[in-house]
Motif scaffolding. Structure first.
Motif, PDB file in Angstrom:
ATOM      1  N   GLY A  39       9.369 -30.030 -43.476  1.00  0.00           N
ATOM      2  CA  GLY A  39      10.818 -29.949 -43.640  1.00  0.00           C
ATOM      3  C   GLY A  39      11.220 -28.986 -44.745  1.00  0.00           C
ATOM      4  O   GLY A  39      12.157 -28.200 -44.599  1.00  0.00           O
ATOM      5  N   GLU A  40      10.481 -29.023 -45.874  1.00  0.00           N
ATOM      6  CA  GLU A  40      10.779 -28.100 -46.978  1.00  0.00           C
ATOM      7  C   GLU A  40      10.481 -26.660 -46.581  1.00  0.00           C
ATOM      8  O   GLU A  40      11.226 -25.748 -46.901  1.00  0.00           O
ATOM      9  CB  GLU A  40       9.961 -28.472 -48.211  1.00  0.00           C
ATOM     10  CG  GLU A  40      10.412 -29.747 -48.878  1.00  0.00           C
ATOM     11  CD  GLU A  40       9.531 -30.098 -50.068  1.00  0.00           C
ATOM     12  OE1 GLU A  40       8.812 -29.191 -50.573  1.00  0.00           O
ATOM     13  OE2 GLU A  40       9.561 -31.264 -50.481  1.00  0.00           O
ATOM     14  N   TRP A  41       9.359 -26.445 -45.885  1.00  0.00           N
ATOM     15  CA  TRP A  41       9.000 -25.105 -45.440  1.00  0.00           C
ATOM     16  C   TRP A  41      10.052 -24.564 -44.472  1.00  0.00           C
ATOM     17  O   TRP A  41      10.477 -23.417 -44.583  1.00  0.00           O
ATOM     18  CB  TRP A  41       7.631 -25.124 -44.757  1.00  0.00           C
ATOM     19  CG  TRP A  41       7.280 -23.806 -44.158  1.00  0.00           C
ATOM     20  CD1 TRP A  41       6.728 -22.743 -44.801  1.00  0.00           C
ATOM     21  CD2 TRP A  41       7.477 -23.410 -42.806  1.00  0.00           C
ATOM     22  NE1 TRP A  41       6.570 -21.705 -43.936  1.00  0.00           N
ATOM     23  CE2 TRP A  41       7.023 -22.086 -42.686  1.00  0.00           C
ATOM     24  CE3 TRP A  41       7.987 -24.042 -41.670  1.00  0.00           C
ATOM     25  CZ2 TRP A  41       7.064 -21.381 -41.494  1.00  0.00           C
ATOM     26  CZ3 TRP A  41       8.030 -23.330 -40.481  1.00  0.00           C
ATOM     27  CH2 TRP A  41       7.571 -22.024 -40.405  1.00  0.00           C
TER      28      TRP A  41
ATOM     29  N   ALA B  58      13.227 -25.398 -44.255  1.00  0.00           N
ATOM     30  CA  ALA B  58      14.466 -25.113 -44.991  1.00  0.00           C
ATOM     31  C   ALA B  58      14.351 -23.788 -45.738  1.00  0.00           C
ATOM     32  O   ALA B  58      15.285 -22.976 -45.745  1.00  0.00           O
ATOM     33  CB  ALA B  58      14.770 -26.250 -45.966  1.00  0.00           C
ATOM     34  N   ARG B  59      13.205 -23.536 -46.367  1.00  0.00           N
ATOM     35  CA  ARG B  59      12.992 -22.266 -47.070  1.00  0.00           C
ATOM     36  C   ARG B  59      13.017 -21.088 -46.098  1.00  0.00           C
ATOM     37  O   ARG B  59      13.605 -20.050 -46.362  1.00  0.00           O
ATOM     38  CB  ARG B  59      11.639 -22.296 -47.784  1.00  0.00           C
ATOM     39  CG  ARG B  59      11.729 -22.306 -49.256  1.00  0.00           C
ATOM     40  CD  ARG B  59      10.393 -22.233 -49.992  1.00  0.00           C
ATOM     41  NE  ARG B  59       9.196 -22.604 -49.275  1.00  0.00           N
ATOM     42  CZ  ARG B  59       8.300 -21.727 -48.810  1.00  0.00           C
ATOM     43  NH1 ARG B  59       8.466 -20.449 -48.972  1.00  0.00           N
ATOM     44  NH2 ARG B  59       7.221 -22.160 -48.186  1.00  0.00           N
ATOM     45  N   ARG B  60      12.390 -21.267 -44.943  1.00  0.00           N
ATOM     46  CA  ARG B  60      12.340 -20.209 -43.930  1.00  0.00           C
ATOM     47  C   ARG B  60      13.733 -19.889 -43.402  1.00  0.00           C
ATOM     48  O   ARG B  60      14.119 -18.727 -43.267  1.00  0.00           O
ATOM     49  CB  ARG B  60      11.428 -20.646 -42.785  1.00  0.00           C
ATOM     50  CG  ARG B  60      11.350 -19.660 -41.657  1.00  0.00           C
ATOM     51  CD  ARG B  60      10.338 -20.149 -40.615  1.00  0.00           C
ATOM     52  NE  ARG B  60      10.329 -19.287 -39.484  1.00  0.00           N
ATOM     53  CZ  ARG B  60      10.888 -19.558 -38.311  1.00  0.00           C
ATOM     54  NH1 ARG B  60      11.517 -20.711 -38.138  1.00  0.00           N
ATOM     55  NH2 ARG B  60      10.829 -18.716 -37.310  1.00  0.00           N
TER      56      ARG B  60
ATOM     57  N   GLU C   8       2.551 -28.305 -48.337  1.00  0.00           N
ATOM     58  CA  GLU C   8       4.007 -28.402 -48.393  1.00  0.00           C
ATOM     59  C   GLU C   8       4.520 -29.159 -47.176  1.00  0.00           C
ATOM     60  O   GLU C   8       4.077 -28.902 -46.052  1.00  0.00           O
ATOM     61  CB  GLU C   8       4.596 -26.993 -48.412  1.00  0.00           C
ATOM     62  CG  GLU C   8       6.090 -26.949 -48.492  1.00  0.00           C
ATOM     63  CD  GLU C   8       6.614 -25.525 -48.537  1.00  0.00           C
ATOM     64  OE1 GLU C   8       7.773 -25.377 -48.914  1.00  0.00           O
ATOM     65  OE2 GLU C   8       5.879 -24.601 -48.183  1.00  0.00           O
ATOM     66  N   PRO C   9       5.456 -30.077 -47.361  1.00  0.00           N
ATOM     67  CA  PRO C   9       6.017 -30.788 -46.208  1.00  0.00           C
ATOM     68  C   PRO C   9       6.712 -29.805 -45.262  1.00  0.00           C
ATOM     69  O   PRO C   9       7.309 -28.816 -45.694  1.00  0.00           O
ATOM     70  CB  PRO C   9       7.026 -31.749 -46.823  1.00  0.00           C
ATOM     71  CG  PRO C   9       6.599 -31.908 -48.235  1.00  0.00           C
ATOM     72  CD  PRO C   9       5.961 -30.609 -48.623  1.00  0.00           C
TER      73      PRO C   9
END
Length: 112
Positions: free
Chosen positions: A12-14, A16-18, A9-10
């Motif tokens: 940045g996406e991780w 944002a989810r966190r 997973e990139p």
């Protein structure tokens, strides 16, 4: 490279989810009994005072102290606001003649 491994997973996406997960839990309250020994279920000592703490995103911050379990529940689980009016009830058709347990409803306006 092994094809059995999923694509990483990139970052940045991780991130944002966190952050979304941490933000959703911000402001959550918890009660910690102010007694000696291990903390057990809330029902074990309902007369014991409890520290009320709020999650600020990084740590639990003390807010207030409740005298017992009943007061704690009022702080942590406030009553929902009253609703304006109850939903209208469904107008069921009257049952047909007879006393049987599995009676059919009476037909409506000549419908078969």
């Amino acid at each position: 490279m092994n094809n059995d491994q999923p694509e990483p997973e990139p970052l940045g996406e991780w991130l944002a989810r966190r952050e979304a997960r941490r933000e959703s839990s911000r402001g959550r309250l918890r009660a910690v009994p102010l007694t000696s020994g291990p903390h057990r279920g809330a029902h074990v000592d309902p007369a014991a005072p409890r520290a009320i703490q709020r999650w600020d995103g990084d740590s639990w911050v003390p807010v207030t102290v409740a005298a017992n379990l009943a007061e704690t529940k009022k702080l942590i689980y406030p009553a929902p606001p009253p609703t304006a009016a109850p939903a209208p009830s469904w107008d069921r058709p009257a049952l047909g003649p007879g006393t049987g347990r599995h009676r059919r409803t009476a037909p409506r306006d000549g419908a078969s």
